[in-house]
Write an enzyme that holds these catalytic residues in place. Structure first.
Site, short mmCIF file in Angstrom:
data_model
loop_
_atom_site.label_atom_id
_atom_site.label_comp_id
_atom_site.label_asym_id
_atom_site.label_seq_id
_atom_site.Cartn_x
_atom_site.Cartn_y
_atom_site.Cartn_z
N SER A 30 -11.44 4.49 7.91
CA SER A 30 -10.41 4.33 8.94
C SER A 30 -10.05 5.72 9.45
CB SER A 30 -9.17 3.66 8.33
OG SER A 30 -9.49 2.34 7.97
N SER A 82 -13.39 -0.56 2.90
CA SER A 82 -12.77 0.23 3.96
C SER A 82 -11.73 1.16 3.32
CB SER A 82 -12.08 -0.72 4.96
OG SER A 82 -11.39 0.02 5.94
N GLY A 124 -3.79 -3.21 1.30
CA GLY A 124 -4.02 -2.21 0.25
C GLY A 124 -5.19 -1.28 0.50
N GLU A 125 -5.24 -0.23 -0.32
CA GLU A 125 -6.32 0.76 -0.24
C GLU A 125 -7.25 0.53 -1.44
OE1 GLU A 125 -7.71 3.19 1.67
OE2 GLU A 125 -9.01 3.45 -0.08
N CYS A 176 -6.45 -7.27 11.54
CA CYS A 176 -6.30 -6.10 10.67
C CYS A 176 -4.95 -5.45 10.88
CB CYS A 176 -7.34 -5.05 10.99
SG CYS A 176 -8.98 -5.62 10.77
N CYS A 194 0.86 -1.18 0.00
CA CYS A 194 0.00 0.00 0.00
C CYS A 194 0.90 1.23 0.00
CB CYS A 194 -0.90 0.02 1.23
SG CYS A 194 -1.94 1.51 1.33
#
Ligand code: SAH
Ligand code: SF4
Length: 347
Positions: free
Chosen positions: A220, A198, A166-167, A339, A112
C-alpha cells in the site's frame, strides 16, 4: 476444561498431535481433509478414523470458526459478513465474485495500530491479533456458506487477499500458519500466486516473508514522496520510501516474483501529474504492477475521491513509462465492503 480448537492446527502441527497420542501421523492429512475440504466439524462423521479416535477427538477437541453476526449482499454480488469472535470482538470478511474468479478478502487483526489517515480500520485503534483459527476460520466459514453443495466447493473461492482489517505482517506467525493451510492440497489447495499479503510497508517483516513464503505481495503505497506519505501513513516515518523500494528490489531478484503497488486516488492530494511522474521515477526498476484504487472515502472530510478524468491522466503517465497499471473497480461500495471501509461494527 476448554477444548482444543483444531482450526489452529496446520497439517504438520496435527501430525505431531497424533504422534503424541500414539496414532499414526497420516491421520493428520485425513482430519485436515475432513475439516477443510469437506467442511466437517462433527468428529463422529469422520468415518475413516477408528471409533475410539473419533470419541477421543469429540471429547477433547472442537472445530470452531468465527460466527456470523450479519450478512450484507450488494447488487453486484459482493457479500460482506460481520463475524463475531469468542471475546465478542467483531471482524469483517468480504467475498467478491467475478466472472472467472472469486476473491475472499480477509482480516488479520481486530482493528489496526498503524493509523493511516484515510482508512476506516485505522481509526478504530488496535485491539488484538487474530488466532490462526480466526484467520483460516474466515475461509472455512465462507466456503461452507457459499457452497453448501460440497461438489462445487473448491471452485467458488480461487483467490485470498489479506486486505480486510489489520496489518497482516504485524501478525506474522499466525498469518503464515493460516497460509500453510490455504496452500495445502489436503485443505484448500490454492495457488501461491493467488494468495496475496497486503502490507503498508513493514520492511523487516517483508524481508523475512521473502525468505519464508512465496505468496504474492501487495504494498500500500498511496503517495510517491516521503513528505506526503508520512502525512497519510505514519509508518513511513519509520520505513521511508527508499527503504521500501529497496526491499521490493530483493523480491525482484527472484525472476518470478512481482510486487503490486496499491495506490488510492485522492482528489488533489496524490492524483496530480507531478505525483504520477514521481511515482514513475520511484518504480523505475522492477516488475511492478500498479493498482489505482478509486478512493472509497468514508471517514474524513479532508479526502475526496479523484475524478475519473484525473485517474485516466494519471494512469496514462504510468502506461507511457511502461508500468503495467490498472484501475481497480471498486466493489460493494453501497454496503461499505470496499477496501478501507471495514469497521467491524454492528451498526
Ligand atoms: N494493512 C494492510 C492491509 C489492509 S488495508 C495494508 O495497509 O495494506 C487493505 C487495502 O485497503 C490497503 O491497500 C489500504 O491501503 C486500502 N484502503 C484503506 N483505506 C482505503 C480507502 N478509504 N479507500 C480505498 N482503499 C483503502
Ligand atoms: Fe492499518 Fe492498512 Fe488501514 Fe493502514 S491501511 S490503518 S496499515 S489496515
Amino acid at each position: 476444561m476448554s477444548k482444543i480448537n483444531l482450526l489452529n492446527y496446520s497439517c504438520t502441527d496435527l501430525g505431531k498431535f497424533f504422534l503424541d497420542l500414539d496414532e499414526k501421523s497420516f491421520r493428520a492429512a485425513q482430519v485436515i481433509k475432513w475439516i477443510h475440504q469437506f467442511g466437517v466439524a462433527d468428529f463422529s462423521l469422520m468415518t475413516n478414523l477408528s471409533l475410539a479416535l473419533r470419541g477421543y477427538l469429540a471429547e477433547h477437541c472442537e472445530v470452531k470458526a468465527p460466527e456470523i453476526a450479519k450478512e450484507q449482499v450488494a447488487s453486484d454480488g459482493t457479500r460482506k459478513w460481520l463475524l463475531k469472535l469468542e471475546d465478542d470482538s467483531f471482524i469483517e470478511t468480504v467475498f467478491i465474485p467475478e466472472d472467472s474468479r472469486g476473491t475472499l478478502c480477509i482480516s488479520s487483526q481486530v482493528g489496526c495500530p498503524l493509523g493511516c489517515s484515510f482508512c476506516a480500520t485505522g481509526t478504530l485503534g488496535f485491539k488484538r491479533n487474530l488466532s490462526v483459527a480466526e484467520i483460516i476460520g474466515q475461509l472455512w466459514f465462507a466456503v461452507r456458506k457459499l457452497s453448501p453443495d460440497q461438489t462445487t466447493r473448491t471452485h467458488v473461492i480461487t483467490n485470498v487477499v489479506f486486505m480486510g482489517m489489520g496489518e497482516p505482517l504485524l501478525n506474522y506467525t499466525n498469518v503464515l500458519k493460516a497460509i500453510d493451510l490455504m496452500l495445502d492440497d489436503n485443505a484448500y489447495g490454492l495457488s501461491k500466486y493467488k494468495v496475496t499479503i497486503s502490507t503498508c510497508g513493514l520492511v523487516p517483516e517483508m524481508l523475512l516473508l521473502k525468505e519464508q513464503s512465496e505468496v504474492a505481495l501487495a504494498v500500500s503505497l498511496h503517495a510517491p514522496n516521503d513528505e506526503l506519505r508520512s502525512r497519510l501513513m505514519p509508518i513511513n516515518k519509520k520505513y521511508p520510501l527508499k527503504e521500501l523500494v529497496a526491499v521490493c528490489d530483493h523480491y525482484f531478484e527472484d525472476q518470478k516474483r512481482q510486487v503490486t503497488i496499491e495506490y488510492i486516488m485522492l482528489d488533489e492530494m496524490n492524483d496530480q501529474i507531478e505525483h504520477a511522474k514521481q511515482l514513475v521515477k520511484l518504480l523505475s526498476h522492477g516488475r511492478y504492477k500498479v493498482n489505482l484504487i478509486p478512493g472509497n472515502v468514508v471517514i474524513h472530510a479532508d479526502f475526496k475521491p479523484s475524478s475519473q478524468a484525473n485517474i485516466d491522466v494519471f494512469r496514462q503517465v504510468l502506461l507511457d513509462a511502461h508500468i503495467n497499471t490498472i484501475t481497480r473497480k471498486s466493489r460493494g461500495g453501497e454496503i461499505d465492503a470496499a477496501c478501507g471501509q471495514l469497521l467491524g461494527s454492528e451498526l
